[in-house]
Each structure stands twice: as structure tokens, then as C-alpha cells.
Design a protein around this motif. Structure first.
Motif, PDB file in Angstrom:
ATOM      1  N   ASN A  33      45.970 -29.094 -75.089  1.00 49.64           N
ATOM      2  CA  ASN A  33      44.713 -29.502 -75.685  1.00 49.64           C
ATOM      3  C   ASN A  33      43.753 -30.123 -74.689  1.00 49.64           C
ATOM      4  O   ASN A  33      42.566 -30.115 -74.880  1.00 49.64           O
ATOM      5  CB  ASN A  33      44.976 -30.533 -76.776  1.00 49.64           C
ATOM      6  N   ASP A  34      44.283 -30.698 -73.676  1.00 48.54           N
ATOM      7  CA  ASP A  34      43.438 -31.484 -72.821  1.00 48.54           C
ATOM      8  C   ASP A  34      43.515 -30.936 -71.410  1.00 48.54           C
ATOM      9  O   ASP A  34      44.498 -30.337 -71.009  1.00 48.54           O
ATOM     10  CB  ASP A  34      43.877 -32.949 -72.899  1.00 48.54           C
ATOM     11  N   HIS A 236      38.083 -29.879 -78.857  1.00 43.61           N
ATOM     12  CA  HIS A 236      39.069 -29.210 -79.714  1.00 43.61           C
ATOM     13  C   HIS A 236      39.283 -30.053 -80.957  1.00 43.61           C
ATOM     14  O   HIS A 236      38.748 -31.163 -81.066  1.00 43.61           O
ATOM     15  CB  HIS A 236      40.376 -29.012 -78.935  1.00 43.61           C
ATOM     16  N   HIS A 238      41.794 -31.519 -84.327  1.00 40.30           N
ATOM     17  CA  HIS A 238      43.090 -31.852 -84.922  1.00 40.30           C
ATOM     18  C   HIS A 238      42.904 -32.028 -86.419  1.00 40.30           C
ATOM     19  O   HIS A 238      41.884 -32.547 -86.878  1.00 40.30           O
ATOM     20  CB  HIS A 238      43.640 -33.165 -84.362  1.00 40.30           C
ATOM     21  N   GLU A 242      43.896 -37.604 -85.633  1.00 40.16           N
ATOM     22  CA  GLU A 242      44.989 -38.330 -84.999  1.00 40.16           C
ATOM     23  C   GLU A 242      44.737 -39.827 -85.080  1.00 40.16           C
ATOM     24  O   GLU A 242      45.652 -40.613 -85.319  1.00 40.16           O
ATOM     25  CB  GLU A 242      45.121 -37.884 -83.538  1.00 40.16           C
ATOM     26  N   HIS A 255      37.868 -33.820 -80.575  1.00 39.73           N
ATOM     27  CA  HIS A 255      38.008 -34.565 -79.315  1.00 39.73           C
ATOM     28  C   HIS A 255      37.144 -33.903 -78.257  1.00 39.73           C
ATOM     29  O   HIS A 255      37.397 -32.755 -77.867  1.00 39.73           O
ATOM     30  CB  HIS A 255      39.470 -34.585 -78.860  1.00 39.73           C
ATOM     31  N   THR A 323      46.825 -36.886 -76.001  1.00 38.69           N
ATOM     32  CA  THR A 323      47.689 -36.912 -77.191  1.00 38.69           C
ATOM     33  C   THR A 323      48.607 -35.695 -77.249  1.00 38.69           C
ATOM     34  O   THR A 323      49.290 -35.478 -78.243  1.00 38.69           O
ATOM     35  CB  THR A 323      46.862 -36.990 -78.483  1.00 38.69           C
TER      36      THR A 323
HETATM   37 ZN   LIG Z   1      42.955 -33.912 -78.924  1.00 39.78          ZN
END
Ligand SMILES: [Zn+2]
Length: 373
Positions: A33-34, A236, A238, A242, A255, A323
């Protein structure tokens, strides 16, 4: 119900056989994701047993022996036109129901999808073929360098991330991990500098990376905070959010991942609640690839991040981590307090692909959280 057959693949010899057979079931690559973890993570995972794949009305179960070639053919037939002939396809075979199939999402806001709709079946097929609901057996133990998969549930879920690979160690032992629950009675209340958003219409590519929908952003987009300019790299989603505020999760979160010249990360979290349709999400979803490891370029300059920001840009600020594995720390987090809205159908489309992709909240361990007055 379609029935097909599959040998019991206990050894990776069989896996290699599958891979070499020209099945069209390909090992793919994806990104975490990051951006700090941009490296191949997804590979073909073939475990075994009862449930091969089920896509809406098209179910395929394993019973006895057949050649891998037939498996691939029949999976494609079962999925119908939702899978192009040479499309990358991640086949997940597991004892368990595939993620999100037959199990309620962890948040009550998730709708019941219309089982009969073609769009649903297509989305479900993508979720099933892309969702890494797998175990580490095929990758971790065969000595052939296959990647270990991390997931949001099951035996490779968040509680085990730190043990999946040495590089994921911080997921288990880090003391400044994200996400966190924000308790308003426990924040440092006072003045805080505004985040300066300098976002302009940009080119972007929508990526389905097997863990989420991510938008890789080109162009001139930056924030200035704490005397440093951070360039927007990607954003992106979630579901559910989160971050928690007073132990409340929101329907989703975006995010926005920024990086400065020193390589430090600053993530702006935009909380999303159900309401009216969001114009930016409308554009992103329009170009959303349904297959994992697929990417679609948006039309030139279509992306305008200002369309995602709330009017009130006050925020909570704290130091945390990625995360997703490798859970690297030193990330500056800014969670905008005012949520923005997305429509029920926008929410539903994402959650059909990713019903639950949120890491549980992590201990604060005495970290201060700043709250702008
Ligand atoms: Zn994220």
C-alpha cells in the motif's frame, strides 16, 4: 455448480508444473500500500482442497485428478468473459472460503451485494482471483525465493505479519505503529500549523494491487508542513477506516502518501463516511481495474486531489508507521478531523473488491497526539 479436478499439490514440483504449463494462471507482481514497500509481493499461490473458486453463480470445486491445463481452462469458463484470455489471474485454492466470500465483513456498514448482477459477479471474480487469501506454505518453505503473502485475515493476517519475513519484524515489535485509536481526551490540544495543500490537476494511474485500490500520481502535488515540502506519490483506500476516533471506525479512509527529498513519509488520512457521491472517487472508480495486478491510466489531467479534501482541514498529528508490511516507522501522520462523503454505491463497489482491508489499531505506547484547536 461446475466440478473439476485437481491433483493434491503438496510439493512445489507440482506448483512449478502449473507455472510452466502455460495455464494463463500467472504469478503477478504488486505493490504494498505504501511506497516504501514497492516491491513484488504477489505470486501465484496454489494451495489445495475443497474450494477452488466461486464467482457468483459460477462455482468450481475440486474433486479428483485432472491436468493443470484443464483447471485453467475451466476456471476461465467459470469466470466467463470477466477474464480476458491472457489476463493475469491469481488462483487461490484454499481450505477456507475465499476472503469476503461467505463471511460477513467486519464492519456492519457493508451492504449485501446483488447476487444476480453481472457487475457483482465480475467484481467478485476479481476479488477472488486477486485477493491474497492464502498461506505462506508455497512461498516461505520451498526455498525457491517465492514471496510470502500477507493478508488481512487468516493465518497470514495482521497478528502474524511480523513473523512472515525478517523484514516485517517491526510489524510485531515496533513501538510506534499505525493505525491508532485517537482519544480526544488524551490529545495535546493547542495551536497547530495548517497543512498547506498545493494540488493541481494531474495524470494518474489506478492500480489494483491485490491489497487495495491505489492511485499512482504524477504531476505537481505537494503539501508543506513542519518546514518541509512533501510530494504526493500515491493514495489508496481502506475499508473500514484504519484510524479510529473514540473507538469509532468510519466507512472508509483514503491515505494520501507524500514523500520529501529526504525520503521521509507524510500521510494525510481523509476519513470517508456514507452520504453524497464524491467526484474524485467517481473518476477513480471509473478507471478501477477489477483484476489484481492490473493498472489503468486515467485521462490526462483528470485527477484533482482538491476534490477529495474536506473544507475544514484541521487534523490530528502523530508519529507512526506504514500500516502494511514492512510497517516501517518514522511516518508523519495527519488525520483530517472532518470526514468527507462518498455514496452508498461508491462504497459498495470498493467493498465488493475489498470487503475488509484495515489493520487493527496498535498500542499508542505513550506517543503524544496533537489536536489542532
Ligand atoms: Zn493505507
Amino acid at each position: 455448480m461446475r466440478t473439476l479436478t485437481l491433483p493434491q499439490p503438496r510439493s512445489f514440483t507440482f506448483l512449478h508444473g502449473l507455472l510452466l504449463c502455460g495455464l494463463g494462471l500467472w504469478a503477478g507482481t504488486t505493490r504494498a500500500n505504501d511506497p516504501a514497500s514497492e516491491k513484488p509481493l504477489e505470486k501465484l499461490e496454489i494451495l489445495n482442497k475443497k474450494k477452488l473458486i466461486s464467482a457468483g453463480t459460477a462455482d468450481v470445486s475440486t474433486t479428483s485428478a485432472a491436468s493443470p491445463k484443464e483447471v485453467g481452462k475451466q476456471v476461465r469458463e467459470a469466470l466467463g468473459s470477466s477474464v480476458a484470455p491472457n489476463k493475469k489471474l491469481t488462483l487461490v485454492v484454499s481450505d477456507k472460503e475465499p476472503a469476503g466470500h461467505g463471511t460477513a465483513p467486519s464492519h456492519s456498514a457493508a451492504p449485501t451485494p446483488p447476487q444476480s448482477s453481472r457487475a457483482y459477479i465480475q467484481a467478485r471474480a476479481a476479488a477472488l482471483t486477486g485477493h491474497a487469501a492464502v498461506t505462506a506454505q508455497a512461498g516461505a518453505s520451498n526455498g525457491h525465493g517465492d514471496e510470502v503473502h500477507w493478508t488481512y485475515e487468516g493465518e497470514n493476517g495482521p497478528q502474524t505479519w511480523g513473523r512472515l519475513k525478517p523484514e516485517f519484524n517491526l510489524c510485531a515489535i515496533g513501538k510506534r505503529q499505525s493505525p491508532i485509536n485517537i482519544e480526544e481526551g488524551n490529545t495535546l490540544l493547542g495551536p497547530a500549523e495548517p497543512i498547506q495543500f498545493n494540488y493541481t490537476p494531474s495524470n494518474a494511474t489506478v492500480v489494483n494491487n491485490g491489497h487495495t485500490i491505489q492511485v499512482d500520481v504524477q504531476g505537481d502535488n505537494a503539501i508543506t508542513v513542519r518546514g518541509s515540502s512533501y510530494r504526493l506519490v500515491q493514495f489508496h483506500f481502506h475499508s473500514p477506516s484504519e484510524e479510529q476516533v473514540e473507538y469509532k471506525r468510519f466507512a472508509m479512509v483514503a491515505h494520501l502518501v507524500h514523500k520529501n527529498d529526504e525520503g521521509q513519509l507524510a500521510v494525510v488520512a481523509v476519513l470517508l463516511e456514507q452520504g453524497t457521491a464524491n467526484p474524485l472517487i467517481d473518476k477513480v472508480w471509473t478507471y478501477m481495474p477489477l483484476d489484481a495486478n492490473d493498472r489503468v491510466r486515467m485521462p490526462r489531467d483528470m485527477l484533482n486531489m482538491n476534490e477529495l479534501l474536506p473544507a475544514d482541514q484541521r487534523y490530528y498529528q502523530f508519529m507512526g508507521s506504514l500500516t502494511t508490511p514492512p510497517c516501517s516507522e518514522g511516518v508523519l501522520w495527519m488525520v483530517l478531523k472532518q470526514p468527507v462523503q462518498l455514496s452508498k454505491s461508491q462504497f459498495r463497489l470498493f467493498t465488493q473488491l475489498y470487503p475488509s482491508n484495515a489493520r487493527p489499531v496498535q498500542p499508542l505506547n505513550g506517543r503524544p497526539v496533537r489536536e489542532a484547536q
